[in-house]
Design a protein around this motif. Sequence first.
Motif, PDB file in Angstrom:
ATOM      1  N   ALA A   1     -41.103  19.303 -25.178  1.00  0.00           N
ATOM      2  CA  ALA A   1     -40.714  19.392 -26.583  1.00  0.00           C
ATOM      3  C   ALA A   1     -39.317  19.974 -26.777  1.00  0.00           C
ATOM      4  N   ASP A   2     -38.683  19.532 -27.857  1.00  0.00           N
ATOM      5  CA  ASP A   2     -37.434  20.137 -28.308  1.00  0.00           C
ATOM      6  C   ASP A   2     -37.715  21.315 -29.236  1.00  0.00           C
ATOM      7  N   ALA A   3     -38.881  21.300 -29.891  1.00  0.00           N
ATOM      8  CA  ALA A   3     -39.315  22.369 -30.789  1.00  0.00           C
ATOM      9  C   ALA A   3     -40.836  22.321 -30.869  1.00  0.00           C
ATOM     10  N   VAL A   4     -41.431  23.437 -31.269  1.00  0.00           N
ATOM     11  CA  VAL A   4     -42.885  23.521 -31.354  1.00  0.00           C
ATOM     12  C   VAL A   4     -43.282  23.949 -32.765  1.00  0.00           C
ATOM     13  N   ALA A   5     -44.206  23.167 -33.357  1.00  0.00           N
ATOM     14  CA  ALA A   5     -44.755  23.465 -34.678  1.00  0.00           C
ATOM     15  C   ALA A   5     -46.207  23.880 -34.500  1.00  0.00           C
TER      16      ALA A   5
ATOM     17  N   CYS B   1     -37.364  13.694 -40.625  1.00  0.00           N
ATOM     18  CA  CYS B   1     -37.001  13.232 -39.263  1.00  0.00           C
ATOM     19  C   CYS B   1     -37.719  11.928 -38.961  1.00  0.00           C
ATOM     20  N   PRO B   2     -37.313  10.841 -39.536  1.00  0.00           N
ATOM     21  CA  PRO B   2     -38.049   9.592 -39.333  1.00  0.00           C
ATOM     22  C   PRO B   2     -38.068   9.094 -37.887  1.00  0.00           C
ATOM     23  N   ASP B   3     -37.190   9.633 -37.044  1.00  0.00           N
ATOM     24  CA  ASP B   3     -37.177   9.217 -35.632  1.00  0.00           C
ATOM     25  C   ASP B   3     -37.897  10.209 -34.728  1.00  0.00           C
ATOM     26  N   ALA B   4     -38.619  11.163 -35.308  1.00  0.00           N
ATOM     27  CA  ALA B   4     -39.319  12.172 -34.515  1.00  0.00           C
ATOM     28  C   ALA B   4     -40.411  11.543 -33.657  1.00  0.00           C
TER      29      ALA B   4
ATOM     30  N   MET C   1     -33.209  11.544 -31.768  1.00  0.00           N
ATOM     31  CA  MET C   1     -34.657  11.589 -31.628  1.00  0.00           C
ATOM     32  C   MET C   1     -35.053  12.985 -31.161  1.00  0.00           C
ATOM     33  N   LYS C   2     -35.974  13.581 -31.880  1.00  0.00           N
ATOM     34  CA  LYS C   2     -36.451  14.927 -31.557  1.00  0.00           C
ATOM     35  C   LYS C   2     -37.920  14.848 -31.160  1.00  0.00           C
ATOM     36  N   GLN C   3     -38.261  15.487 -30.046  1.00  0.00           N
ATOM     37  CA  GLN C   3     -39.653  15.561 -29.596  1.00  0.00           C
ATOM     38  C   GLN C   3     -40.234  16.874 -30.079  1.00  0.00           C
TER      39      GLN C   3
END
Length: 176
Positions: free
Chosen positions: A96-100, A31-34, A1-3
């Motif tokens: 967050a694990d990453a920022v968009a 990433c369906p579990d995002a 799971m990625k936040q």
Amino acid sequence: MKQIAVAIHSGRVEGLGEKAAKFVDALAEACPDAVLLVGGYWGHMVDVVDAALRRGLRVVVFLPMEREDVALPKGVIVVRTGCEFRCRSVQMVRSADAVAVLGGGVGTMIEALMAYAMGKPLFVLVGTGAYSDRLREAYPRHFDERKAVDVVYVESPEELARAVCAAGPGVAAKFG
């Protein structure tokens, strides 16, 4: 799971809602579990949240104290931060694990700068018509001499989704 923190305009920019929907659709595939983290439910954040809920993604909304009264759709997780807009952004980006960055004004750019300063993988969509498009011109790869992370600029919402999903420690550079 990625936040994944999504920074997007709190107002309206022509065409940005469609790009947000394309990003969420591609993200749900890659990433369906995002879990998406957003800073509210107004402006284009509504587009992100509604698209994510339609696609079955989990959404966490970090509300600033000035907007705790906003009506949220069923299914979102709400964090009443107890602090003002920029402070709530710290909590969102830190979680967050990453920022968009999908496009926006000063608030969106502040969130991008926070992500950089915190060493978060940072991905910026360009060609949105928003002020954040200027980030690439001002900062082609790094925001300062520390080179905390490589800022990755992408041309399409789908590419943004794929890049964010693949992000991990050191992964951002492979998309740059």
